[in-house]
Each structure stands twice: as C-alpha cells, then as structure tokens.
Design a protein around this motif. Structure first.
Motif, short mmCIF file in Angstrom:
data_model
loop_
_atom_site.label_atom_id
_atom_site.label_comp_id
_atom_site.label_asym_id
_atom_site.label_seq_id
_atom_site.Cartn_x
_atom_site.Cartn_y
_atom_site.Cartn_z
N UNK A 107 49.74 54.82 41.61
CA UNK A 107 48.09 54.35 42.61
C UNK A 107 49.15 52.72 42.42
N UNK A 108 48.55 52.00 44.13
CA UNK A 108 48.55 50.85 44.38
C UNK A 108 47.50 50.33 43.86
N UNK A 109 47.46 49.10 43.34
CA UNK A 109 46.44 48.09 42.88
C UNK A 109 44.84 48.24 44.30
N UNK A 138 44.56 49.81 38.42
CA UNK A 138 45.21 48.35 38.32
C UNK A 138 43.94 47.65 39.72
N UNK A 139 43.47 46.89 39.42
CA UNK A 139 42.94 45.90 40.45
C UNK A 139 42.99 45.09 40.61
N UNK A 140 42.70 44.21 41.47
CA UNK A 140 43.15 42.71 42.06
C UNK A 140 41.77 42.29 42.23
N UNK A 154 40.17 47.88 28.65
CA UNK A 154 41.49 49.32 28.25
C UNK A 154 41.94 48.87 30.42
N UNK A 155 41.41 47.95 31.04
CA UNK A 155 41.81 48.13 32.54
C UNK A 155 42.64 47.42 32.76
N UNK A 156 42.91 46.89 33.87
CA UNK A 156 44.07 46.17 34.01
C UNK A 156 43.80 44.93 34.76
#
Length: 83
Positions: free
Chosen positions: A36-38, A56-58, A76-78
C-alpha cells in the motif's frame, strides 16, 4: 511407412508435452499483492485515529489533534516526518 508413423508419433508426443507445459503455467498461482501507498497525514484530526503497525505514514508539516479526538500509534509502525 514406419518412418512416417514414427514421425507422427514423435510430433504428437512433442505437441502433448507443449500443451501440458503451457497449461501448467498459469498466472493465478501466486497472486502479487501490491504494497500500500503511505498515508499522508497533515492538518487536524477531529475524530479518533489509530496508526496501524506495518503501514507507512508520512506526517507532512503540522498535525493537530483536536479536543475530544485521540491519536493512537501502534508499536513498530513506519512513521516518517517532513517539516
């Protein structure tokens, strides 16, 4: 006459092997699941939000958690921040 029969049997055997080989090569054996896209987070959070581990989160700029809302971040998230 025997050589013609032998040639036809050989050609039939080769054609059968090709058919079996092509039939066994299907594209649906191992489906490819795209990553998946962040998710881009910015602005204000007005309702409860949980950032799931493994996604993934930005964080782009300022992120405000408004009164009454809760931001949960699973371990443990990105997460990646840009300012």
């Amino acid at each position: 006459m025997k050589s013609i029969v032998f040639k036809f049997k050989t050609m039939g055997l080769i054609a059968g092997m090709c058919a079996i080989t092509l039939a066994s090569c299907s594209t649906d054996d191992d489906p490819v699941i795209p990553e998946p896209e962040p998710s881009v987070l910015q602005g204000s959070i007005t309702s409860d939000l949980t950032l799931k581990s493994g996604n993934s989160y930005t964080l782009n700029g300022e992120l405000l958690v408004k009164e009454g809302a809760t931001l949960n971040i699973e371990p443990r998230g990105k997460d990646r921040c840009t300012i």
